[in-house]
Design a protein around this motif. Structure first.
Motif, PDB file in Angstrom:
ATOM      1  N   LEU A 180       0.549  -1.439  -0.035  1.00 51.71           N
ATOM      2  CA  LEU A 180      -0.183  -0.258  -0.001  1.00 51.71           C
ATOM      3  C   LEU A 180       0.793   0.763  -0.320  1.00 51.71           C
ATOM      4  O   LEU A 180       0.123   2.694  -0.991  1.00 51.71           O
ATOM      5  CB  LEU A 180      -1.202  -0.285   1.047  1.00 51.71           C
ATOM      6  CG  LEU A 180      -1.862   1.329   1.102  1.00 51.71           C
ATOM      7  CD1 LEU A 180      -2.910   1.260   0.428  1.00 51.71           C
ATOM      8  CD2 LEU A 180      -2.776   1.427   2.580  1.00 51.71           C
ATOM      9  N   GLY A 181       1.889   1.171   0.701  1.00 53.61           N
ATOM     10  CA  GLY A 181       2.952   2.349   0.857  1.00 53.61           C
ATOM     11  C   GLY A 181       3.172   2.844  -0.654  1.00 53.61           C
ATOM     12  O   GLY A 181       3.446   3.636  -1.330  1.00 53.61           O
ATOM     13  N   ILE A 182       3.755   1.176  -1.455  1.00 50.46           N
ATOM     14  CA  ILE A 182       4.275   1.849  -3.054  1.00 50.46           C
ATOM     15  C   ILE A 182       3.171   2.630  -3.851  1.00 50.46           C
ATOM     16  O   ILE A 182       3.356   3.414  -4.259  1.00 50.46           O
ATOM     17  CB  ILE A 182       5.087   0.481  -3.500  1.00 50.46           C
ATOM     18  CG1 ILE A 182       6.530  -0.155  -2.628  1.00 50.46           C
ATOM     19  CG2 ILE A 182       4.937   0.720  -4.587  1.00 50.46           C
ATOM     20  CD1 ILE A 182       7.107  -1.264  -3.025  1.00 50.46           C
ATOM     21  N   VAL A 183       1.865   1.637  -3.869  1.00 51.00           N
ATOM     22  CA  VAL A 183       0.910   2.247  -4.368  1.00 51.00           C
ATOM     23  C   VAL A 183       0.371   3.796  -4.310  1.00 51.00           C
ATOM     24  O   VAL A 183       0.142   4.457  -5.000  1.00 51.00           O
ATOM     25  CB  VAL A 183      -0.592   1.396  -3.651  1.00 51.00           C
ATOM     26  CG1 VAL A 183      -1.839   1.492  -4.603  1.00 51.00           C
ATOM     27  CG2 VAL A 183      -0.244  -0.317  -4.615  1.00 51.00           C
ATOM     28  N   THR A 184       0.521   3.973  -2.987  1.00 48.67           N
ATOM     29  CA  THR A 184       0.039   5.345  -2.300  1.00 48.67           C
ATOM     30  C   THR A 184       0.947   6.135  -2.842  1.00 48.67           C
ATOM     31  O   THR A 184       0.809   7.540  -3.228  1.00 48.67           O
ATOM     32  CB  THR A 184       0.497   5.374  -0.720  1.00 48.67           C
ATOM     33  OG1 THR A 184      -1.432   5.089  -0.705  1.00 48.67           O
ATOM     34  CG2 THR A 184      -0.116   6.900  -0.322  1.00 48.67           C
ATOM     35  N   TYR A 185       2.276   5.517  -3.320  1.00 53.25           N
ATOM     36  CA  TYR A 185       3.360   6.465  -3.620  1.00 53.25           C
ATOM     37  C   TYR A 185       3.443   7.074  -4.327  1.00 53.25           C
ATOM     38  O   TYR A 185       3.856   8.539  -5.449  1.00 53.25           O
ATOM     39  CB  TYR A 185       5.587   5.888  -3.654  1.00 53.25           C
ATOM     40  CG  TYR A 185       6.283   5.971  -4.310  1.00 53.25           C
ATOM     41  CD1 TYR A 185       7.113   8.005  -3.330  1.00 53.25           C
ATOM     42  CD2 TYR A 185       6.657   6.436  -5.232  1.00 53.25           C
ATOM     43  CE1 TYR A 185       7.614   8.768  -4.273  1.00 53.25           C
ATOM     44  CE2 TYR A 185       7.614   6.996  -5.760  1.00 53.25           C
ATOM     45  CZ  TYR A 185       8.134   7.915  -5.457  1.00 53.25           C
ATOM     46  OH  TYR A 185       9.456   8.555  -5.758  1.00 53.25           O
ATOM     47  N   LEU A 186       2.861   6.219  -5.871  1.00 52.63           N
ATOM     48  CA  LEU A 186       2.773   6.090  -6.919  1.00 52.63           C
ATOM     49  C   LEU A 186       1.629   7.027  -7.386  1.00 52.63           C
ATOM     50  O   LEU A 186       1.270   7.472  -8.182  1.00 52.63           O
ATOM     51  CB  LEU A 186       2.627   4.731  -7.953  1.00 52.63           C
ATOM     52  CG  LEU A 186       4.149   4.056  -7.646  1.00 52.63           C
ATOM     53  CD1 LEU A 186       3.613   2.549  -8.498  1.00 52.63           C
ATOM     54  CD2 LEU A 186       5.437   4.665  -8.443  1.00 52.63           C
ATOM     55  N   ALA A 187       1.008   7.093  -6.159  1.00 54.26           N
ATOM     56  CA  ALA A 187      -0.561   7.580  -6.948  1.00 54.26           C
ATOM     57  C   ALA A 187      -0.377   9.155  -6.189  1.00 54.26           C
ATOM     58  O   ALA A 187      -1.877   9.628  -6.689  1.00 54.26           O
ATOM     59  CB  ALA A 187      -1.549   6.564  -6.264  1.00 54.26           C
ATOM     60  N   CYS A 188       0.476   9.776  -5.164  1.00 53.13           N
ATOM     61  CA  CYS A 188       0.546  11.150  -5.394  1.00 53.13           C
ATOM     62  C   CYS A 188       1.645  11.626  -6.283  1.00 53.13           C
ATOM     63  O   CYS A 188       2.545  12.480  -5.635  1.00 53.13           O
ATOM     64  CB  CYS A 188       0.973  10.803  -4.273  1.00 53.13           C
ATOM     65  SG  CYS A 188      -0.310  10.548  -3.068  1.00 53.13           S
ATOM     66  N   SER A 189       1.908  11.039  -7.845  1.00 56.02           N
ATOM     67  CA  SER A 189       3.059  11.628  -8.211  1.00 56.02           C
ATOM     68  C   SER A 189       2.759  13.056  -8.858  1.00 56.02           C
ATOM     69  O   SER A 189       3.846  13.707  -8.992  1.00 56.02           O
ATOM     70  CB  SER A 189       3.126  10.458  -9.643  1.00 56.02           C
ATOM     71  OG  SER A 189       1.775  10.622 -10.411  1.00 56.02           O
ATOM     72  N   ALA A 190       1.420  13.907  -8.397  1.00 58.22           N
ATOM     73  CA  ALA A 190       1.686  14.848  -8.853  1.00 58.22           C
ATOM     74  C   ALA A 190       2.492  15.579  -7.713  1.00 58.22           C
ATOM     75  O   ALA A 190       1.903  16.931  -7.840  1.00 58.22           O
ATOM     76  CB  ALA A 190      -0.341  15.235  -8.979  1.00 58.22           C
ATOM     77  N   LEU A 191       2.272  15.423  -6.516  1.00 58.64           N
ATOM     78  CA  LEU A 191       2.830  15.759  -5.273  1.00 58.64           C
ATOM     79  C   LEU A 191       4.495  16.512  -5.918  1.00 58.64           C
ATOM     80  O   LEU A 191       5.317  15.460  -6.312  1.00 58.64           O
ATOM     81  CB  LEU A 191       2.370  15.316  -4.025  1.00 58.64           C
ATOM     82  CG  LEU A 191       0.959  14.986  -3.406  1.00 58.64           C
ATOM     83  CD1 LEU A 191       0.895  14.271  -1.840  1.00 58.64           C
ATOM     84  CD2 LEU A 191       0.305  16.514  -3.369  1.00 58.64           C
ATOM     85  N   ASP A 192       5.091  17.360  -4.635  1.00 57.84           N
ATOM     86  CA  ASP A 192       6.509  17.528  -4.680  1.00 57.84           C
ATOM     87  C   ASP A 192       6.773  16.339  -4.109  1.00 57.84           C
ATOM     88  O   ASP A 192       7.116  15.123  -3.215  1.00 57.84           O
ATOM     89  CB  ASP A 192       6.794  18.810  -3.767  1.00 57.84           C
ATOM     90  CG  ASP A 192       6.197  19.527  -3.882  1.00 57.84           C
ATOM     91  OD1 ASP A 192       6.107  19.930  -5.893  1.00 57.84           O
ATOM     92  OD2 ASP A 192       5.740  20.796  -3.821  1.00 57.84           O
ATOM     93  N   GLU A 193       8.210  15.679  -4.667  1.00 59.96           N
ATOM     94  CA  GLU A 193       8.707  14.400  -3.837  1.00 59.96           C
ATOM     95  C   GLU A 193       9.107  13.936  -2.716  1.00 59.96           C
ATOM     96  O   GLU A 193       8.167  13.103  -1.991  1.00 59.96           O
ATOM     97  CB  GLU A 193      10.303  15.263  -4.345  1.00 59.96           C
ATOM     98  CG  GLU A 193      10.956  13.393  -4.496  1.00 59.96           C
ATOM     99  CD  GLU A 193      10.035  12.403  -4.656  1.00 59.96           C
ATOM    100  OE1 GLU A 193      10.115  10.587  -5.014  1.00 59.96           O
ATOM    101  OE2 GLU A 193       9.499  12.301  -6.341  1.00 59.96           O
ATOM    102  N   PRO A 194       9.740  15.183  -1.382  1.00 62.54           N
ATOM    103  CA  PRO A 194       8.676  15.052  -0.205  1.00 62.54           C
ATOM    104  C   PRO A 194       7.800  14.642   0.179  1.00 62.54           C
ATOM    105  O   PRO A 194       7.262  13.329   1.277  1.00 62.54           O
ATOM    106  CB  PRO A 194       9.484  15.876   0.267  1.00 62.54           C
ATOM    107  CG  PRO A 194      10.230  16.755  -0.866  1.00 62.54           C
ATOM    108  CD  PRO A 194       9.930  16.128  -1.759  1.00 62.54           C
ATOM    109  N   ALA A 195       6.503  15.412   0.048  1.00 58.72           N
ATOM    110  CA  ALA A 195       5.142  15.039   0.096  1.00 58.72           C
ATOM    111  C   ALA A 195       4.755  13.770  -0.402  1.00 58.72           C
ATOM    112  O   ALA A 195       4.448  12.815   0.104  1.00 58.72           O
ATOM    113  CB  ALA A 195       4.748  15.891  -0.174  1.00 58.72           C
ATOM    114  N   GLN A 196       5.770  13.435  -1.454  1.00 56.01           N
ATOM    115  CA  GLN A 196       4.671  11.826  -2.036  1.00 56.01           C
ATOM    116  C   GLN A 196       5.670  11.031  -1.489  1.00 56.01           C
ATOM    117  O   GLN A 196       4.321   9.812  -0.969  1.00 56.01           O
ATOM    118  CB  GLN A 196       5.380  11.968  -3.757  1.00 56.01           C
ATOM    119  CG  GLN A 196       5.080  10.867  -4.483  1.00 56.01           C
ATOM    120  CD  GLN A 196       6.164  10.719  -5.874  1.00 56.01           C
ATOM    121  OE1 GLN A 196       6.545  11.416  -6.031  1.00 56.01           O
ATOM    122  NE2 GLN A 196       5.364   9.821  -6.809  1.00 56.01           N
TER     123      GLN A 196
END
Length: 524
Positions: free
Chosen positions: A43-59
């Protein structure tokens, strides 16, 4: 005095709990913990990929938080270990520096935990917790039923929390509640012909009582401006940014109906979801009188502990008492707030236990360091990590993104809609970060949404302030949650279940109550 085996723990392995579970419960525990172990990273990886529009630290932070939340909820590994891994991951992924992350452990609240836990250890060692417990149970009509015990204890906690911080109140009431649980477990053993398998940490009564301590401390803190830091922050924001002044007493008039209704709901909810094993223990009044007589005169250890505890309570209460008298507008009140930091008070009071002697000739003091190190360090690690992650939510902009995205998604422009949105966002953010950080993030968002829609901004800001003190689902949501979780009497699944229901009901009460009372009082 409690034995080492009787001490509460923040986490128990499957082997340690399975003997108290039915076969169906054992299967559920295996599935829950095993599923969480593998689902967390996925889920952590999926969430990271799903938040690609965010700045890298926030993602990256979003991915870490998703993984951590799954591990905390499923107890895949010890919860404090998850907290440590989260901090290591944040540093390794470049989200924050080690100094920033570990600097969270210098937060004053951490030292309230340490001091409060040391005071609680001394209470256990010298039997003061039993004296307090028997004193509360001796109140007229209280001991007649387990439900009345829970309600009476919650009422005392809520009233105290209106003038003492939520954290300090929970730290004061937790050892007293633990003493009551120990007594009730003994009484139940007697009434069940000496059932030696009865584990105080697994009693529904214990869970209900400890959750009552945590939740009523947070609810009671809404009663006055000085009851909780978000109150002061929100009140100052209204005055400085929106030119809306709410005097001390007017705040109490606004909050009292909401606090009362929330407390009544809390009593019903906790007793229904964590129904005590028995409604009444036969002969309990006589037994209480007998046990109080057996305790005899308080020894020097008890007196010294009472001095230290009383000192902490007096110094914790003093700023709130002065604020009540002066309406929170005086140099004396400001000076006390600055110099009587809650963490410093807790550490000072705990230090007295190493200075007040039992036997001066032998240099024996109230508490030894070997006694002190037995406190629950796991909970301290857990909450320190919560402060660190909460600060990152704000500094990376992830919390603000969550709030504004939700606002854009719902597209609400009415006063009721904005108030609901502000409350929901505040509650959601407070589940994973401190209530202070929650109100700092949400109050400006709520105000800007209201001003853009040309509606009264004071109402959604106040709703956000009240909602920020909620967040009852996880041990890291609020300091009182973490304190009672440290007793080992509150399984995280039960905290999660009770917290979700109370969050939902609380949102309804806050939105309705704040809107009605603010209009009646002409606020804004």
């Amino acid at each position: 005095m409690s034995t080492a085996e009787e001490r509460p723990t923040t986490y128990r392995t499957f082997d340690e709990v399975q003997e108290t579970l039915s076969p169906a419960e054992q299967r559920f525990e295996r599935i829950r913990r095993t599923t969480g172990l593998f689902a967390g990273p996925v889920l952590g990886i999926v969430t990271y990929l799903a938040c690609s529009a965010l700045d890298e630290p926030a993602q990256r932070l979003a991915g870490v938080l998703a993984w951590v939340a799954v591990y905390w909820i499923c107890e895949a590994i010890p919860i404090p270990v998850t907290a440590m891994l989260a901090m290591a991951a944040v540093i390794a992924l470049g989200i924050a520096t080690a100094d920033d992350v570990f600097g969270a452990f210098g937060n004053s609240t951490i030292f309230v935990f340490i001091g409060g836990f040391i005071l609680a250890e001394s209470m256990r060692k010298h039997g003061l917790d039993r004296r307090f417990a028997f004193g509360i149970l001796s109140l007229p009509g209280v001991a007649a039923s387990t439900t009345r015990i829970i309600v009476a204890f919650g009422a005392i906690t809520a009233v105290l929390s209106g003038f003492v911080s939520n954290t300090a109140t929970a730290a004061m009431m937790m050892p007293i509640g633990a003493g009551i649980v120990g007594f009730m477990a003994s009484a139940m053993r007697r009434s069940s012909d000496g059932d030696t398998d009865l584990n105080p940490q697994r009693l529904q009564f214990a869970t209900a009582l400890m959750l009552m301590v945590a939740y009523s401390a947070s609810v009671g803190g809404l009663l006055t401006p000085v009851g909780s830091p978000p109150n002061l922050i929100g009140r100052a924001y209204l005055e400085e940014e929106l030119d809306v002044t709410i005097p001390f007493f007017q705040w109490m008039i606004l909050a009292f109906p909401l606090v009362l209704l929330m407390f009544l709901v809390l009593c019903v909810l906790l007793v229904r979801l964590n129904k005590p094993e028995i409604k009444r223990v036969e002969g309990v009044e006589g037994y209480i009188a007998e046990e109080r007589q057996k305790l005899g005169t308080m020894g020097p250890g008890g007196r010294n502990t009472l001095i230290a505890f009383g000192t902490a309570v007096a110094l914790w209460v003093l700023p709130g008492a002065v604020g009540l008298v002066t309406g929170g507008e005086s140099d004396t009140y400001d000076w006390l707030l600055e110099h009587l930091d809650e963490g410093a008070v807790a550490i000072f009071a705990a230090s007295l236990l190493f200075l007040l002697p039992l036997d001066w000739g032998r240099r024996e003091f109230t508490l030894s360091w070997n006694d002190a190190v037995k406190i629950d360090w796991g909970t301290i690690i857990l909450f320190g990590s919560g402060i660190a992650l909460g600060g990152l939510l704000s500094s990376t902009g992830l919390a603000e993104t969550m709030g504004t995205s939700l606002g854009d998604l719902l597209g609400t422009e009415t006063l009721v809609g904005i108030t609901i949105l502000a409350t929901v966002i505040a509650v959601i953010i407070s589940e994973t970060t401190s209530n202070t950080a929650s109100v700092v993030v949400v109050a400006p968002i709520a105000a800007q949404l209201a001003l853009a829609a040309d509606v009264n901004p004071a109402i959604p800001v106040l709703a956000a302030v009240f909602g920020a003190s909620f967040g009852f689902m996880l041990p890291v949501s609020t300091p009182p949650n973490a304190i009672v979780y440290g007793t080992g009497m509150v399984p995280i699944t039960k905290m999660l279940r009770s917290g979700i229901v109370f969050d939902v009901i609380g949102i309804v009460i806050i939105v309705t109550g704040v809107t009605v009372m603010a209009n009646l009082l002409g606020i804004g």
